[in-house]
Design a protein around this motif. Sequence first.
Motif, PDB file in Angstrom:
ATOM      1  N   CYS A 186     -29.757 -67.962 -10.474  1.00  0.00           N
ATOM      2  CA  CYS A 186     -29.456 -69.023  -9.520  1.00  0.00           C
ATOM      3  C   CYS A 186     -30.280 -68.848  -8.250  1.00  0.00           C
ATOM      4  CB  CYS A 186     -27.973 -69.001  -9.192  1.00  0.00           C
ATOM      5  SG  CYS A 186     -27.424 -70.395  -8.216  1.00  0.00           S
ATOM      6  N   HIS A 242     -29.398 -69.750  -5.454  1.00  0.00           N
ATOM      7  CA  HIS A 242     -28.503 -69.560  -4.310  1.00  0.00           C
ATOM      8  C   HIS A 242     -28.456 -68.078  -3.970  1.00  0.00           C
ATOM      9  CE1 HIS A 242     -24.187 -69.609  -2.576  1.00  0.00           C
ATOM     10  NE2 HIS A 242     -25.033 -69.970  -1.633  1.00  0.00           N
ATOM     11  N   VAL A 243     -27.568 -67.314  -4.611  1.00  0.00           N
ATOM     12  CA  VAL A 243     -27.601 -65.874  -4.387  1.00  0.00           C
ATOM     13  C   VAL A 243     -27.758 -65.075  -5.671  1.00  0.00           C
ATOM     14  CG1 VAL A 243     -26.520 -65.710  -2.121  1.00  0.00           C
ATOM     15  CG2 VAL A 243     -25.087 -65.945  -4.146  1.00  0.00           C
ATOM     16  N   GLY A 244     -28.174 -65.732  -6.742  1.00  0.00           N
ATOM     17  CA  GLY A 244     -28.644 -64.957  -7.871  1.00  0.00           C
ATOM     18  C   GLY A 244     -27.748 -64.775  -9.075  1.00  0.00           C
ATOM     19  N   CYS A 245     -26.597 -65.421  -9.120  1.00  0.00           N
ATOM     20  CA  CYS A 245     -25.764 -65.286 -10.315  1.00  0.00           C
ATOM     21  C   CYS A 245     -26.478 -65.913 -11.517  1.00  0.00           C
ATOM     22  CB  CYS A 245     -24.437 -66.025 -10.128  1.00  0.00           C
ATOM     23  SG  CYS A 245     -23.276 -65.163  -9.100  1.00  0.00           S
ATOM     24  N   CYS A 303     -23.770 -73.177 -12.172  1.00  0.00           N
ATOM     25  CA  CYS A 303     -23.620 -71.766 -11.833  1.00  0.00           C
ATOM     26  C   CYS A 303     -22.138 -71.490 -11.554  1.00  0.00           C
ATOM     27  CB  CYS A 303     -24.453 -71.423 -10.604  1.00  0.00           C
ATOM     28  SG  CYS A 303     -24.252 -69.711 -10.112  1.00  0.00           S
ATOM     29  N   CYS A 347     -20.700 -69.117 -10.067  1.00  0.00           N
ATOM     30  CA  CYS A 347     -20.334 -68.393  -8.848  1.00  0.00           C
ATOM     31  C   CYS A 347     -19.938 -69.336  -7.718  1.00  0.00           C
ATOM     32  CB  CYS A 347     -21.463 -67.480  -8.407  1.00  0.00           C
ATOM     33  SG  CYS A 347     -21.507 -65.989  -9.399  1.00  0.00           S
ATOM     34  N   HIS A 348     -20.809 -70.295  -7.380  1.00  0.00           N
ATOM     35  CA  HIS A 348     -20.455 -71.220  -6.297  1.00  0.00           C
ATOM     36  C   HIS A 348     -20.740 -72.657  -6.693  1.00  0.00           C
ATOM     37  CE1 HIS A 348     -21.897 -67.323  -4.661  1.00  0.00           C
ATOM     38  NE2 HIS A 348     -20.660 -67.313  -4.230  1.00  0.00           N
ATOM     39  N   GLN A 349     -20.813 -72.881  -8.000  1.00  0.00           N
ATOM     40  CA  GLN A 349     -20.878 -74.240  -8.548  1.00  0.00           C
ATOM     41  C   GLN A 349     -22.134 -75.016  -8.197  1.00  0.00           C
ATOM     42  OE1 GLN A 349     -17.619 -73.241  -7.300  1.00  0.00           O
ATOM     43  NE2 GLN A 349     -17.468 -72.628  -9.433  1.00  0.00           N
ATOM     44  N   SER A 350     -23.219 -74.355  -7.928  1.00  0.00           N
ATOM     45  CA  SER A 350     -24.458 -75.121  -7.795  1.00  0.00           C
ATOM     46  C   SER A 350     -24.769 -75.737  -9.147  1.00  0.00           C
ATOM     47  CB  SER A 350     -25.607 -74.206  -7.357  1.00  0.00           C
ATOM     48  OG  SER A 350     -25.427 -73.846  -6.017  1.00  0.00           O
ATOM     49  N   PRO A 398     -24.252 -75.217  -3.115  1.00  0.00           N
ATOM     50  CA  PRO A 398     -24.961 -74.675  -1.962  1.00  0.00           C
ATOM     51  C   PRO A 398     -26.419 -74.280  -2.209  1.00  0.00           C
ATOM     52  CG  PRO A 398     -23.489 -73.041  -2.889  1.00  0.00           C
ATOM     53  CD  PRO A 398     -23.232 -74.297  -3.643  1.00  0.00           C
TER      54      PRO A 398
END
Lengths: 345, 544
Positions: A270, A272-275, A289, A291-294, A308
């Motif tokens: 991802c 965002h922060v890599g999940c 994703c 983790c934070h639903q991107s 995000p």
Amino acid sequence: MAKELENPESADHGSALIPADPIKDPGLPPHHTRVTDIHPSKERHASRVVATWFWISMIMSIFATVAYFVWPIKHGDLGTVRLSTTLLGVAVGLALLSIGLGAAYWAKHLMVDTELVDERHPTSSDEETREIAAEYMHLGNVESGFTRRKLIRNSLIGALALSPLPAVVMLRDLAPADDPNVLLKQTMWKQGERLARDPSGTPIKASDVTLGSAFHVIPQSLNKLHGAEMLNEKAKAIVLLMRLKPEDLKELPERKGWSYDGIVAYSKVCTHVGCPVALYEQQTHHLLCPCHQSTFDVTEHCKVIFGPAARPLPQLPIAIDSEGYLVAQSDFLEPVGPSFWERER
Amino acid sequence: MSQTTVEPERGKLDRFSRAAASYVDDRTKIGVLVKEFGRKIFPDHWSFMLGEIALFSFITILITGVFLTLFFDPSMAHVEYEGSYLPLKGMEMSAAMASTLDISFDIRGGLLIRQVHHWAALLFNAAIGLHILRVFFTGAFRKPREINWIIGFLLFVLALVAGFTGYSLPDDLLSGNGLRIIDGFIKALPFVGVWISYLLFGGEFPGDDLVGRFYSLHILVVPAVILLLIGIHLVLVFLHKHTQYPGPGKTEKNIVGQPILPVYAAKAGGFFFIVSGFVFLLGGIFQINPVWNYGPYDPSPISAGTQPDWYMGWTDGFLRLVPSHWEFVLWGYTFSMNLLVVYIVAGIFLGLVALYPFIEAWITGDKREHHLLDRPRKAATRTGIGAAGVMFYAVAWAAASSDLIATHFHLSLEGVTIFLQILLFVGPVFSFIIAKRIALALQKKDREIVLHGSESGYIVRLEGGEYVEVHNPIDDGLRWKLLSYHSDYEPWMLRPNAKGKIGFWRRTRAALSRFYFEDRIEPVSQSELDAARHDHKPELNTGH
Ligand code: FES
């Protein structure tokens, strides 16, 4: 010497209001005697209760010790793990709890419970002490010449300020000598590297990828690596492979050659922060994703449509080799994963 | 039996304890300490036990933690798992993960202690949070306790660090993904982000150094600092003497309660066993963090709906609430505003929490010591601010479960997220207004009770045909408690300073003071009370 706490003269009360015509404080209420204070039989009863708690505790401690041996763990039998854990936990828990309950009951019903009153004094030390302290500080200064001898004082400050520098510098070797900004911009993918199934490492033929299917992909040579080296490479190289109807793909002209017959490959890390962007919605062609639903739209080069993240997932240009296996045309053409300061440099 | 048993009965035990005491005292002068602290008074209130829960769960963490260090192998060297959990047998994993599985399945009581350790950590964080709220809403942070507030705040932050470093040690899939998020979060920092991540992980993510490094932080550095701060925290509590709630006979200059020896020692000591016993029951009965279900860390798989430990939730929630595409490139450098804004918002929030005592002291200008607590309703604006803060935290926290909320209530994820984004800003405003209004309403009610007594529910008809409710007179003690003269402030008058100027700071301070204290409900004075009594018709005063 003691300062008055509430005296408005000694401490500024700011915008607090001091009542001009207050109702008087009625003072401490009378003490209430308990039944255990009056009736010897109640008192005896209460002390039996306390002792009973302590006895329960003893029994539970012994039970826990016995249970440790009587109900051991048999290898590979999860039922025995559960039984041992529960018995030990409950027994030790009750043993401790009973001590606490006994002590609390003792304090509440049997110990003398008259409320006592203590005076408070101002937190600050008294004037005399303060004066002496100030005097000592002054002497320390005068006798050393700390403020007078500017040269040595400032040199000292400089020396102290610089002394942690080596400590900071010595942290450099927490990591290898390579430049992280270079490492972040390359992965294992290279021209001709076969796309393989994660985690088995079996290569994938274009014909295996049916319409609507998705594959979790690693470079075929990844499994030759081991331990941390493998994990480090895998963390950057994971890819998702999907086949869509070619007419569903809205491909940019310069990326037309990056897909093969509706088969596209995108980084699974991802932005965002890599999940790992692990969820593929076949109907909508969206990647999600967890983790934070991107959410990324595969039909439009995985651009962000929700969440995000800021950047589309990088695309891996693919082709097929002479045996019909899917291969990479090159490494990713931009860094994968989360953004970083020198990403565009 | 009798209330004045101060004269000790002389017996064998007495002789023994005297001998022991004098042996120790001859060598340590400990008598001074006992004399100083032995009969120190502690006031009693349930809300004072929140800090104790934090302390006692921390002790439980220390004790269970020592047991775990005996078996845990903090190494990321890869091994083949050969333990007795069959589904993972033969799998490659780090020694850390393998030894966590061994603790869980091959060591008697190992799983219990792991679970107790984890439950206690959750409780530790929760108790600290609630304790901070208690201190905030009662105004216990005011002079002379501002430094202790800061120490408590640092403990709150350190508890998060302790929790997160511990959570990462088993090197399972869940903790690995947590680290992945931290790694990405750090990398967003300008200039230093990549380097901090690189040095922290000993190279690229995930590397094979992190567990060892977090281990020394988790079992040495962080607990040592926590212990030190707890020590200072408690020394200051002794030095200041505990605060007390307002009540008859309780003033700023005294402290009413029970002595350390024996009552407080028995209660607090007993309470340690209650807390630890409770956590052992939790650990024995309820499963937590079953790492064997997640498997060893692998950068590729992840499961939907995974949650961090509850205390990390609010940070994760902030990450989720940032709208898309907040990133730009300037002069070739990448500004990851989608993450930097989280640093900024969380930083401001924590900063305001840490500095609140100083802000309020500046606004009131009150330099006196405060040992009587405020009843939250009496400090209506502060209570409103606290409610706003709680709401802000709660929305961020709920956002960490936005996906679960959406699936559970069959809502769209977009809808839930947008709702929470709005709520993050609107919610605190509403909570402020509502909490403040409730506090003021309660003050008004108290004022009525002070003046006219409590409502009895009996309606009587007067001679003139008029109906009135009979009010019961209240006792003096309750009246005094309701009065709370000590929490009464008025707004500053905006006056020029010595030079005849009204500067920016004066103006700000006056404005804030008005914001705080303009809705003031005047406490009842003696003459008012007399007048109210006089007005009462005689038959109303008799009650029923
Ligand atoms: S890591 Fe993918 S949305 Fe945050």
